[in-house]
Design a protein around this motif. Structure first.
Motif, mmCIF file in Angstrom:
data_model
loop_
_atom_site.group_PDB
_atom_site.id
_atom_site.type_symbol
_atom_site.label_atom_id
_atom_site.label_comp_id
_atom_site.label_asym_id
_atom_site.label_seq_id
_atom_site.Cartn_x
_atom_site.Cartn_y
_atom_site.Cartn_z
ATOM 1 N N ILE A 21 11.289 -7.603 74.139
ATOM 2 C CA ILE A 21 12.577 -7.899 73.505
ATOM 3 C C ILE A 21 13.367 -8.927 74.309
ATOM 4 C CG2 ILE A 21 12.757 -5.758 72.199
ATOM 5 C CD1 ILE A 21 14.533 -4.571 74.280
ATOM 6 N N SER A 22 13.055 -9.054 75.609
ATOM 7 C CA SER A 22 13.752 -10.068 76.403
ATOM 8 C C SER A 22 13.423 -11.479 75.926
ATOM 9 C CB SER A 22 13.394 -9.923 77.882
ATOM 10 O OG SER A 22 11.999 -10.078 78.058
ATOM 11 N N LEU A 36 13.489 -12.431 72.999
ATOM 12 C CA LEU A 36 14.450 -12.759 71.948
ATOM 13 C C LEU A 36 15.857 -12.934 72.507
ATOM 14 C CD1 LEU A 36 13.558 -10.382 68.973
ATOM 15 C CD2 LEU A 36 13.092 -12.808 69.189
ATOM 16 N N LEU A 50 19.477 -8.551 78.154
ATOM 17 C CA LEU A 50 18.116 -8.677 77.650
ATOM 18 C C LEU A 50 17.714 -10.126 77.380
ATOM 19 C CD1 LEU A 50 18.301 -5.809 75.018
ATOM 20 C CD2 LEU A 50 17.084 -5.690 77.184
#
Lengths: 327, 327
Positions: A5-6, A8, A324
C-alpha cells in the motif's frame, strides 16, 4: 507482483476506498464522500460526520503531555468540521490504551473535555480497549445549513485563493520539538504544534457568508489540499510565493534545523488553517469580517503553478505529508 | 499511590469518562451517554451515533482472514445501532495500517463493503494512517423514531428478560480458533466468531413494537450487560439456568477446551445478540414476530440472581469480558 500500500500513498489509498464505495452504493447516497466529512440529510441541515485517529508514536511530538494528546484528538476532528463550515454538536472518543497510570489517563481526558468545552461539542460517548500504545480515535458531528455547507468542489477560474492564517508554524514547531533542540523563544510555534486550534468560527463565517466556492483544511499540507480543491473542482491553481503568509519564526526555526521554510509551509501540514476560494468581490467582503490572506487564484489549468519571487512560474508537484507514502 | 487504569477495569473507566462529561456538560445535552450509542436530535427522529475500534492482535482470532476483519469492524458498530433499535444510515472507516500488501488491504475493504451492503449502510468516508499493527476504527450512524428508540433504562419489576439467539456460540468458536485445535464439525461456531451478524432487523422490530422497556446488545457478555440494564433502570434481574439458550455445540467445544460452557455463555461475550425486557404480554406478542428466548425476569432487587437447575438461587457477580481488567 505483490504491491504494497505504500506504493500508492495515503491519498490514492483513500481514493481507492472512495471509488469502491461509489461503484457499489452510487454517488447520490454518498454526499461528502471524498470531502473532509460525510453529510447526512437532516431536513434543512446536513449533519456533518467525521472520524480521525491519532497514535502515540506518530502524532504527538511530546508524549509527555497527555492533556495535549486529548486536546489534539478533538481538534483534528473539529478541523474537518471547520473545513465544511459546520457548527460542532458533539464528540465521541474511542480509546485503546496500554495500562496507563490513572493520573495520566485522567490528564488525557482533561484535554479531551477542555477541547470539547472550547468547541462547544459535548462529549457524548466513550469506549476503551487495550492496546500496546495509546490510540485515540475521535468522531465528531456537526451541523450546517444545506445551502451553505463548504465543499471541495465549486472553485471557478478567476476566483481568488486564500488561507485563514500563517503557514508552516505548526510544522516548524513540530520539527523543533522532535529535534530535541531548545524551544526557547519559539513558544508560539510549540503551542501550535502541541495544542492546535481548529478554525471553527472562521469556517462558520465562511459558510454563512455564502461567498465561498470551495474550501478545505490544510492539516495535510497546503499544496496537497490545493490539489484536492483543484481535482474536485476541475480547475487549476496558481499561487504566488511572495503572497504566502509564512510564519515569521518559520525561517529562523528552519535555519536551526537545516530545513527549507518553503517546504514546511507548502508540504508539511500541521497548520490548522483553512484554504478556500471565492470571487474577488467575495474575498473583499470576507476580509472585512475576518483575517484572510490571499495567496493566489484559480485557473483553468489542471495543475498547480507557483510564481516565485523573481516572477518565474513553475509547476508544483501535488504531494503532502502522506502517511504510507513511498520511500 | 500510582493506580493504573487496569485497577478500575473497562466498565468503570467508561463510567469515569461519562461522569466527567456529565458534570461538565449536564445531562440534558447528552442523550444516550452511557447507552450503546449517542443520540442526536433530528426532528421526529434521533440520529444514533457510535464508534468502536478493533485491533489486529486482539479482536481477530484469525488474522489470516482480512475480509472477515473488515466485516467484523462494520458489524461491531452495527450491533450498537441494533441495540438502540435504529436503522443504519452509513458507516465511516478510519484505518491505521502497517505496509500491507495491496491485495490484503483490498480484502479488508471487500469485507467492509460487503458488510456495508448487508446492513444497507453506505460507506460514507474513509481515512488511513500508518501504524505497526492493523487498527480498524469504525463509526456508524443510524436513525430511530424518538418515541421508539431502545435504551438501557426503563426495565420494570415484573417484566420478563429475553435474548434474541443462542448464547456462548461466538465465545466457543473464538476459543476453539485460538486453541489451534480442529474446527471440523463446528463451522457454525467458527462463522459466528469470525463473521458475526448484528441483529439490526430484530432491533428494529423490537423498537417499532413499542413493547420493549429496556435493551442492549451482549457483545461484552450477558451478565455484564444485564448489569447495565439493571443499573440504568434501578432494578434487579433474576435468570434461570435451565432457560438459557446455550448453543448446542457449546458444551462439546467447552469439553474439548476444558472450559465451562456456562462461563462462556454468561461472561465471555462475542455473541452478537440483543437482551431486552418487556411486560409478559409484550413478550407474548413479540414472540409471534421473531425468535426470542425468555431467560428470566426483572426484580426490584439491585442484584443479578441465577436460579440453577436444582432450584437453588445465588447471586451472579456483575463482570464481563473486560479489556483492561485487573489481573
Amino acid at each position: 507482483m505483490h504491491d504494497r500500500i505504500s506504493s500508492l500513498g495515503e491519498k490514492k489509498l483513500i481514493s481507492r476506498i472512495i471509488s469502491r464505495s461509489r461503484s457499489v452504493f452510487g454517488s447520490s447516497k454518498l454526499m461528502g464522500l471524498g470531502d473532509d466529512a460525510a453529510l447526512i440529510d437532516a431536513g434543512d441541515d446536513y449533519l456533518v460526520l467525521t472520524s480521525d485517529l491519532l497514535l502515540e508514536t506518530r502524532h504527538f511530538p511530546d508524549p509527555g503531555r497527555p492533556r495535549d494528546m486529548g486536546w489534539k484528538t478533538v481538534t483534528v476532528n473539529m478541523s474537518d468540521l471547520a473545513a465544511m463550515g459546520s457548527r460542532p454538536e458533539g464528540f465521541i472518543l474511542s480509546a485503546a490504551l496500554p495500562d496507563l497510570e490513572l493520573e495520566f489517563f485522567d490528564s488525557i481526558m482533561d484535554g479531551v473535555i477542555e477541547a470539547c468545552c472550547h468547541y462547544q461539542a459535548p462529549l457524548m460517548g466513550g469506549d476503551t480497549n487495550e492496546a500496546d500504545e495509546i490510540i485515540l480515535s475521535g468522531t465528531a458531528i456537526g451541523r450546517a445549513a444545506k445551502d451553505r455547507v463548504l465543499m471541495k468542489s465549486g472553485a471557478r477560474p478567476g476566483d481568488l485563493v486564500a488561507v485563514t492564517g500563517p503557514l508552516g508554524v505548526g510544522a516548524a514547531g513540530t520539527e523543533l520539538i522532535l529535534s530535541g533542540k531548545s524551544t526557547e523563544g519559539f513558544e508560539d510555534a510549540v503551542e501550535r504544534s502541541l495544542r492546535p486550534v481548529a478554525r471553527i468560527e472562521d469556517g462558520i463565517i465562511l459558510a454563512e457568508s455564502g461567498l465561498v466556492s470551495s474550501a478545505t483544511d490544510i492539516t495535510d499540507g497546503l499544496v496537497s489540499e490545493l490539489g484536492e480543491l483543484m481535482d474536485a473542482s476541475g480547475t487549476g491553481m496558481r499561487i504566488y510565493e511572495e503572497s504566502l503568509p509564512i510564519g515569521e519564526e518559520v525561517p529562523e526555526i528552519a535555519a536551526i534545523l537545516g530545513m527549507d521554510p518553503l517546504e514546511l509551509a507548502l508540504y508539511y501540514g500541521e497548520d490548522f488553517e483553512l484554504v478556500f476560494t471565492a470571487h474577488p468581490a467575495g474575498i473583499e467582503e470576507l476580509s472585512t469580517m475576518m483575517d484572510i490572506h490571499v495567496i493566489g487564484e484559480v485557473t483553468g489549468g489542471g495543475s498547480i503553478e507557483m510564481v516565485d519571487k523573481d516572477g518565474a512560474t513553475y509547476k508544483l508537484q501535488v504531494r503532502g505529508y502522506e502517511h504510507l507514502s513511498p520511500a
